[in-house]
Design a protein around this motif. Sequence first.
Motif, short mmCIF file in Angstrom:
data_model
loop_
_atom_site.label_atom_id
_atom_site.label_comp_id
_atom_site.label_asym_id
_atom_site.label_seq_id
_atom_site.Cartn_x
_atom_site.Cartn_y
_atom_site.Cartn_z
N ASP A 88 31.73 58.26 -12.81
CA ASP A 88 30.87 58.47 -11.64
C ASP A 88 30.81 57.26 -10.73
O ASP A 88 30.29 57.34 -9.61
CB ASP A 88 29.46 58.87 -12.07
CG ASP A 88 28.76 57.81 -12.91
OD1 ASP A 88 29.44 56.88 -13.39
OD2 ASP A 88 27.54 57.90 -13.10
N SER A 93 35.16 59.96 -7.88
CA SER A 93 34.92 60.18 -9.31
C SER A 93 36.21 60.56 -10.02
O SER A 93 37.09 59.74 -10.12
CB SER A 93 33.81 61.20 -9.52
OG SER A 93 32.59 60.68 -9.03
N TYR A 97 35.82 67.84 -14.46
CA TYR A 97 34.83 68.68 -13.80
C TYR A 97 33.63 69.00 -14.69
O TYR A 97 32.59 69.45 -14.18
CB TYR A 97 35.48 69.98 -13.33
CG TYR A 97 35.88 70.92 -14.45
CD1 TYR A 97 35.02 71.91 -14.90
CD2 TYR A 97 37.11 70.79 -15.09
CE1 TYR A 97 35.37 72.75 -15.92
CE2 TYR A 97 37.48 71.62 -16.12
CZ TYR A 97 36.61 72.60 -16.53
OH TYR A 97 36.97 73.44 -17.57
N ARG A 101 26.03 66.36 -14.85
CA ARG A 101 25.45 66.51 -13.52
C ARG A 101 23.95 66.72 -13.65
O ARG A 101 23.50 67.53 -14.46
CB ARG A 101 26.04 67.73 -12.80
CG ARG A 101 27.49 67.62 -12.38
CD ARG A 101 28.28 68.87 -12.69
NE ARG A 101 28.53 68.97 -14.13
CZ ARG A 101 29.08 70.03 -14.72
NH1 ARG A 101 29.41 71.09 -14.02
NH2 ARG A 101 29.27 70.03 -16.03
N ASN A 336 31.75 72.63 -20.45
CA ASN A 336 31.03 72.91 -19.21
C ASN A 336 30.01 74.03 -19.40
O ASN A 336 28.84 73.91 -19.01
CB ASN A 336 32.02 73.29 -18.11
CG ASN A 336 31.41 73.26 -16.73
OD1 ASN A 336 30.73 72.33 -16.36
ND2 ASN A 336 31.66 74.31 -15.96
N SER A 372 31.32 69.66 -8.55
CA SER A 372 32.46 69.69 -9.44
C SER A 372 33.08 71.08 -9.41
O SER A 372 32.43 72.05 -9.01
CB SER A 372 32.06 69.32 -10.87
OG SER A 372 31.29 70.34 -11.47
N GLN A 396 41.13 70.13 -9.72
CA GLN A 396 39.90 69.86 -10.44
C GLN A 396 39.24 68.62 -9.87
O GLN A 396 39.89 67.64 -9.55
CB GLN A 396 40.21 69.64 -11.92
CG GLN A 396 40.66 70.91 -12.62
CD GLN A 396 40.92 70.68 -14.09
OE1 GLN A 396 41.34 71.60 -14.77
NE2 GLN A 396 40.68 69.50 -14.60
N PHE A 398 35.39 66.13 -9.82
CA PHE A 398 34.00 65.79 -10.10
C PHE A 398 33.61 64.77 -9.06
O PHE A 398 34.05 63.62 -9.09
CB PHE A 398 33.84 65.20 -11.51
CG PHE A 398 32.42 64.82 -11.83
CD1 PHE A 398 31.53 65.75 -12.34
CD2 PHE A 398 31.95 63.53 -11.60
CE1 PHE A 398 30.22 65.40 -12.63
CE2 PHE A 398 30.63 63.18 -11.88
CZ PHE A 398 29.77 64.12 -12.40
N ASN A 399 32.82 65.19 -8.09
CA ASN A 399 32.44 64.34 -6.97
C ASN A 399 31.07 64.78 -6.51
O ASN A 399 30.92 65.76 -5.78
CB ASN A 399 33.46 64.45 -5.83
CG ASN A 399 33.16 63.49 -4.69
OD1 ASN A 399 32.08 62.91 -4.62
ND2 ASN A 399 34.12 63.33 -3.79
#
Length: 604
Positions: A88, A93, A97, A101, A336, A372, A396, A398-399
């Motif tokens: 992160d 990032s 994913y 969060r 997830n 994500s 994919q 994760f941001n």
Amino acid sequence: MKMCDGSEECCNKLEAEAILSNEQLLSFELRSKDIQWASYVTPLAPRISPIYLQRQYQLMSNYREPIGNHNRREVLVCHDMMGNYLEDRHYHSSKKYDDYRFYHWSGIDYFCYFSHNYITIPPCGWLNAAHKHGVRVLGTFITESGHSKLLNEVLQSKDMVDKIVDAMVKLCKHYCFEGWLINVECKVKLEDMENLYYLVERLRTTVESEVERGVVFWYDSIIDTGDLRWQNEINAKNVRFFRAAHGMLINYTWNDRSLEMTTEICERSQAQCQRAFFGIDVFGRGQVAKFQCKQTLARIVNQRFSTGFFAPAWTYETLQMFGYNIKQPLGDDSVNDAFLRRNEKFWCSLWEHLATHPYHALPFYSDFCLGSGKSTYINGRPKSSVSGSGGGDGEQFFNLSRCSLQPSVPLYQLAERFYSDAFNGGSCLRILQYNNSFRVFVADFKLQSGGLVFAYAYKLQPRDGEFDCILRFCTRNNARDCYLFLGDYYDTTNLQKGRCYVSPLKPKYYHLLHSNNLDTPKIPKEISLSENTANGWRVRYYVVAFDGAIQVKDIGVLYRRSAEATDTAYLGAVYLNECDVNTLDFPQDSNIALIQIYGEDLLN
């Protein structure tokens, strides 16, 4: 907000890092010192007073408890996960994913990014996610046993304290976060105690004057003799720190006597009791916690104190105990899904004791993206991969900077985040509850011109049933709640017994939306009622005109499942805005809803 261009140089400079020494702090020696972070950080959104809900998901319940000085409580989340500064820390990032969060922003007031480094600067993604929801973000100043030399340097003189404070405020302004948690966990020499008090007091006053909505918290640790003795309450030994800061985060091994003592101190000091944040370690140190946190939280709120949650990423980290591999670099569907279920269950159990902050700014838009995804979707279709984007479009990602406005309440067993499809972003809502309506967004949209436009993107096979979005609204005198059922009906039914059933605008009149500036490019009106476009996603637009001002209080959904259903409904995006009824020029057969709410026979 400016987006990073994806180049290696840009991403590296935007990577968050800790400060490890006073020399580094005072000289502002940081990789990103020449980057204008304000260009990459969403401004802190304004907030209005929150409310307490009884059954948070119950759309048809009009219970709302206003908040005043007699019942105001706040919530601090202290994000302490595996040392932090993991993936992160990067602006884009990663492709992981399924990473942790936090997304229940409507129920908290402060988010602290915590690490065991000397000075912890919050990463850009967390700042953007929090700021979109009006949540203030804190960095951490910590001196543990290995940092005593650093603290001695700071406290050597008031002049040095002034320099350190000015440098810390400079960090707030440069990186666009709102303040600090001060956590001193090493013994302080008695002769240095006055300078420690001065550090907290001057940091508070300087942050107040130079940082918008700035705030400083003190962690219950050092007492008046300079010894490290967690008190688990506010008492005569640490009350001066309580007075010096905006709030105190109290260590988590408190008991009922701690609550009583803190009440006495607050009354004696004529201090607001909500400035005392009693800690709950979600892992269970010192209190009943984990999925039983509600029991501990109830004891806190019964005494009108605020709460500080330590390490809520427990819902993610402890998946390892059940055989899940949370360290796979590209993420995993089972991780997830399990995390999202556990996280919804955890926060749902707490919500009756938390205040919910309504959305109030127009235009309002959400596509439910959590920041994500397994792919990036645009108008219902996955976008092709873009090489070298560092977790960007089409692959994919994760941001957290890409998160959308989130539902106001937990949706445990009502709807789930679905990552195999989306309308925009990386996920959508898959509806689990059918034949009963439930709340998604709590709102306070005041429409003075007496009109609104509403749109949503959804996916539903005709054999599986029917789908409505529902708006709860009231008149300006708040006489009674009314409901707009925005589905697919043959014609508009007059408002009777507080309900009105509205059909979508006919596609042949969609051009009038654009000419009246009523649509949004994020939900293209061209994707209308046909299921042959946009990968099965459909869009409905509604225009409703009232004969006076109204206030929209909730956005909910209702999925009526058919007996032959093989799937369910999916909600991909929602949009609401005000429109001036005096400028509308829609033909009578367009399905625009004309509703009288101030007539004599209203709600008969």
